[in-house]
Design a protein around this motif. Structure first.
Motif, PDB file in Angstrom:
ATOM      1  N   LEU A  85      15.688   7.948 -15.453  1.00 35.71           N
ATOM      2  CA  LEU A  85      15.485   6.810 -14.568  1.00 35.71           C
ATOM      3  C   LEU A  85      16.849   6.179 -14.322  1.00 35.71           C
ATOM      4  CD1 LEU A  85      13.181   5.084 -13.248  1.00 35.71           C
ATOM      5  CD2 LEU A  85      13.251   3.664 -15.303  1.00 35.71           C
ATOM      6  N   SER A  86      17.274   6.123 -13.057  1.00 35.07           N
ATOM      7  CA  SER A  86      18.595   5.573 -12.747  1.00 35.07           C
ATOM      8  C   SER A  86      18.637   4.084 -13.072  1.00 35.07           C
ATOM      9  CB  SER A  86      18.913   5.779 -11.261  1.00 35.07           C
ATOM     10  OG  SER A  86      18.062   4.959 -10.460  1.00 35.07           O
ATOM     11  N   ASN A  87      19.838   3.554 -13.146  1.00 35.18           N
ATOM     12  CA  ASN A  87      19.995   2.128 -13.442  1.00 35.18           C
ATOM     13  C   ASN A  87      19.307   1.268 -12.375  1.00 35.18           C
ATOM     14  OD1 ASN A  87      21.470   2.611 -15.752  1.00 35.18           O
ATOM     15  ND2 ASN A  87      23.455   2.511 -14.710  1.00 35.18           N
ATOM     16  N   ALA A  88      19.434   1.674 -11.118  1.00 36.04           N
ATOM     17  CA  ALA A  88      18.833   0.900 -10.034  1.00 36.04           C
ATOM     18  C   ALA A  88      17.312   0.915 -10.126  1.00 36.04           C
ATOM     19  CB  ALA A  88      19.288   1.448  -8.684  1.00 36.04           C
ATOM     20  N   LEU A  89      16.746   2.096 -10.409  1.00 34.64           N
ATOM     21  CA  LEU A  89      15.292   2.192 -10.519  1.00 34.64           C
ATOM     22  C   LEU A  89      14.784   1.520 -11.793  1.00 34.64           C
ATOM     23  CD1 LEU A  89      14.555   5.789  -9.194  1.00 34.64           C
ATOM     24  CD2 LEU A  89      14.298   3.604  -8.001  1.00 34.64           C
ATOM     25  N   ASN A  90      15.582   1.563 -12.844  1.00 35.37           N
ATOM     26  CA  ASN A  90      15.209   0.865 -14.071  1.00 35.37           C
ATOM     27  C   ASN A  90      15.093  -0.640 -13.805  1.00 35.37           C
ATOM     28  OD1 ASN A  90      14.867   0.814 -17.092  1.00 35.37           O
ATOM     29  ND2 ASN A  90      16.695  -0.463 -16.922  1.00 35.37           N
ATOM     30  N   GLN A  91      16.019  -1.179 -13.015  1.00 34.44           N
ATOM     31  CA  GLN A  91      15.954  -2.597 -12.660  1.00 34.44           C
ATOM     32  C   GLN A  91      14.750  -2.877 -11.768  1.00 34.44           C
ATOM     33  OE1 GLN A  91      17.985  -5.163 -13.829  1.00 34.44           O
ATOM     34  NE2 GLN A  91      16.296  -6.309 -12.903  1.00 34.44           N
ATOM     35  N   GLN A  92      14.433  -1.927 -10.888  1.00 35.36           N
ATOM     36  CA  GLN A  92      13.255  -2.090 -10.032  1.00 35.36           C
ATOM     37  C   GLN A  92      11.980  -2.176 -10.859  1.00 35.36           C
ATOM     38  OE1 GLN A  92      12.801   0.526  -6.467  1.00 35.36           O
ATOM     39  NE2 GLN A  92      10.824   1.063  -7.373  1.00 35.36           N
ATOM     40  N   VAL A  93      11.864  -1.305 -11.859  1.00 36.68           N
ATOM     41  CA  VAL A  93      10.695  -1.337 -12.743  1.00 36.68           C
ATOM     42  C   VAL A  93      10.636  -2.675 -13.478  1.00 36.68           C
ATOM     43  CG1 VAL A  93       9.607  -0.320 -14.783  1.00 36.68           C
ATOM     44  CG2 VAL A  93      10.561   1.166 -13.003  1.00 36.68           C
ATOM     45  N   ALA A  94      11.775  -3.122 -13.986  1.00 35.28           N
ATOM     46  CA  ALA A  94      11.824  -4.406 -14.692  1.00 35.28           C
ATOM     47  C   ALA A  94      11.395  -5.551 -13.772  1.00 35.28           C
ATOM     48  CB  ALA A  94      13.229  -4.650 -15.238  1.00 35.28           C
ATOM     49  N   ASP A  95      11.831  -5.503 -12.512  1.00 39.42           N
ATOM     50  CA  ASP A  95      11.465  -6.551 -11.556  1.00 39.42           C
ATOM     51  C   ASP A  95       9.965  -6.526 -11.262  1.00 39.42           C
ATOM     52  OD1 ASP A  95      14.115  -7.298 -11.426  1.00 39.42           O
ATOM     53  OD2 ASP A  95      14.510  -6.267  -9.535  1.00 39.42           O
ATOM     54  N   HIS A  96       9.402  -5.315 -11.149  1.00 34.37           N
ATOM     55  CA  HIS A  96       7.963  -5.209 -10.893  1.00 34.37           C
ATOM     56  C   HIS A  96       7.154  -5.717 -12.086  1.00 34.37           C
ATOM     57  CE1 HIS A  96       8.584  -1.987  -7.575  1.00 34.37           C
ATOM     58  NE2 HIS A  96       8.378  -3.162  -7.049  1.00 34.37           N
ATOM     59  N   ARG A  97       7.591  -5.390 -13.286  1.00 35.02           N
ATOM     60  CA  ARG A  97       6.898  -5.903 -14.479  1.00 35.02           C
ATOM     61  C   ARG A  97       6.926  -7.419 -14.492  1.00 35.02           C
ATOM     62  NH1 ARG A  97       9.282  -1.911 -19.281  1.00 35.02           N
ATOM     63  NH2 ARG A  97       8.189  -0.002 -18.614  1.00 35.02           N
ATOM     64  N   GLN A  98       8.084  -7.992 -14.157  1.00 30.22           N
ATOM     65  CA  GLN A  98       8.199  -9.445 -14.172  1.00 30.22           C
ATOM     66  C   GLN A  98       7.330 -10.075 -13.087  1.00 30.22           C
ATOM     67  OE1 GLN A  98       9.487 -11.275 -16.524  1.00 30.22           O
ATOM     68  NE2 GLN A  98       8.699 -13.062 -15.413  1.00 30.22           N
ATOM     69  N   ALA A  99       7.225  -9.406 -11.940  1.00 29.02           N
ATOM     70  CA  ALA A  99       6.370  -9.925 -10.865  1.00 29.02           C
ATOM     71  C   ALA A  99       4.908  -9.943 -11.301  1.00 29.02           C
ATOM     72  CB  ALA A  99       6.542  -9.074  -9.613  1.00 29.02           C
ATOM     73  N   ILE A 100       4.485  -8.905 -12.016  1.00 32.60           N
ATOM     74  CA  ILE A 100       3.103  -8.864 -12.504  1.00 32.60           C
ATOM     75  C   ILE A 100       2.885  -9.945 -13.555  1.00 32.60           C
ATOM     76  CG2 ILE A 100       1.407  -7.455 -13.753  1.00 32.60           C
ATOM     77  CD1 ILE A 100       2.676  -4.999 -12.358  1.00 32.60           C
ATOM     78  N   ARG A 101       3.850 -10.142 -14.439  1.00 33.82           N
ATOM     79  CA  ARG A 101       3.744 -11.234 -15.420  1.00 33.82           C
ATOM     80  C   ARG A 101       3.598 -12.577 -14.710  1.00 33.82           C
ATOM     81  NH1 ARG A 101       8.304  -8.503 -17.746  1.00 33.82           N
ATOM     82  NH2 ARG A 101       7.626  -7.212 -19.513  1.00 33.82           N
TER      83      ARG A 101
END
Length: 358
Positions: free
Chosen positions: A36-52
């Protein structure tokens, strides 16, 4: 107990099974092979935070987990994901759409267990290929900009794609499992626990309370070794209503009773409704009816109804496994077709934009 009896070697206990045992790559090896690239890793983190944020009432959008009951064909799954990504952009102000990428399926007795187990759908059970294909597909979905969700059924498989997931379900048959509660307590994304098959929520509530606490449990580390796994507890769990043996549990009276129970136990009321399964009487074409009923409850002020789940594929219905499969049709539970799904979600987005007119 006879303390003089010693354990027998594995070859003596079950030599046939030992001869057929095949080693899998470790989860670390597969993650290094398909990183998982750094950019996509940040995207996943952002999506998790949006769901939270949705779960916590800080983001007033509706969370919608939508996609095939199970993925069996990479081509149709990616075509669906492409369509969903475009729809997600259209409704992004009102809803956060999450791609349902289920690669494991629970079985009451026997049957196809999902892409991770049997990617060729022929009983060859090439799980190494299945795990690789599952991770490849999830990566492609993330590259399209979608958050990805799955049900984690086999804890040993979770480590092969846990870094890709923005939301996780624990199913009705495994919500009661201590092993799954321990696993959920160590996951770094929101987790939805489904009510039990009887329709009651007590088991799921217990699971949420358990998963919120730290645990130490038996497990497998990223290099494939047996290990003691410490967890810190997961504060981002919630309830998923999927109905039960007595029928649906998404109606106003049922939701009101559940609010009372959650309040009594001092658990936040964060509820997702699964529009399929017993809530739709196992009729996939009734999912819009369930969706719209729950949406109306939300529009009338019940903000605890934070999300919904829809089983949807390119085309409606389902089909049995065979040598000649129809493209874009589920091989497990029946699904709503994409055209009907798109219409449902666009209409819902319009109602959410103008709640006073709903």
């Amino acid at each position: 107990m006879n303390s003089s009896v010693s354990a027998l070697p594995l070859s003596t206990l079950n030599p046939a099974n030992e001869a057929l045992t095949l080693r899998l790559p470790s989860s670390l090896q597969l993650k290094q092979q398909l990183p998982l690239s750094n950019a996509l890793n940040q995207q996943v983190a952002d999506h998790r935070q949006a769901i939270r944020a949705i779960l916590n009432g800080e983001d007033h959008r509706l969370l919608v987990v939508v996609g095939p009951c199970s993925i069996h064909d990479p081509e149709s799954a990616l075509e669906y994901a492409g369509k969903l990504a475009r729809l997600a952009n259209e409704v992004s102000g009102e809803m956060l759409l999450v791609m349902r990428a289920y690669v494991e399926k629970p079985r009451t007795t026997v049957g196809w267990k999902g892409l991770a187990y049997d990617p060729r759908l022929d009983g060859s059970d090439d799980m190494a290929a299945g795990l690789t294909l599952s991770r490849e597909l999830m990566l492609e979905m993330i590259r399209l900009g979608l958050p990805v969700a799955t049900e984690l059924l086999q804890p040993m498989a979770a480590g092969y794609f846990d870094d890709l997931l923005s939301w996780v379900a624990i199913g009705a048959r495994t919500t009661e499992s201590q092993i799954h509660r321990e696993m959920a307590s160590g996951l770094s994304m929101p987790v939805g626990f489904k009510n039990g098959t009887d329709g009651g929520v007590a088991i799921a509530v217990d699971a949420m309370r358990s998963a919120a606490h730290p645990h130490r449990h038996f497990g497998v580390d990223s290099q494939g070794h047996p290990a003691i796994i410490p967890t810190s507890g997961n504060p981002d769990t919630h309830l998923v209503l999927r109905g039960g043996h007595q029928g649906p549990n998404y109606d106003r009276a049922s939701v009101s009773r559940i609010h009372t129970e959650l309040s009594r136990l001092k658990i936040p009321s964060r509820i997702m409704v699964d529009c399929s399964h017993a809530n739709s009487g196992k009729d996939p074409l009734r999912q819009p009816e369930v969706f719209n009923d729950v949406l109306e409850q939300r529009l009338q002020g019940d903000r605890s109804l934070v999300g919904m789940m829809i089983e949807s594929h390119l085309f409606e219905g389902c089909q049995p496994l065979s040598a000649s499969l129809r493209y874009g049709v589920s091989v497990t539970d029946g699904c709503l077709g994409f055209t009907a799904t798109e219409r449902l979600l666009l209409d819902a987005a319009e109602r959410l934009r103008k709640p006073s007119l709903a």
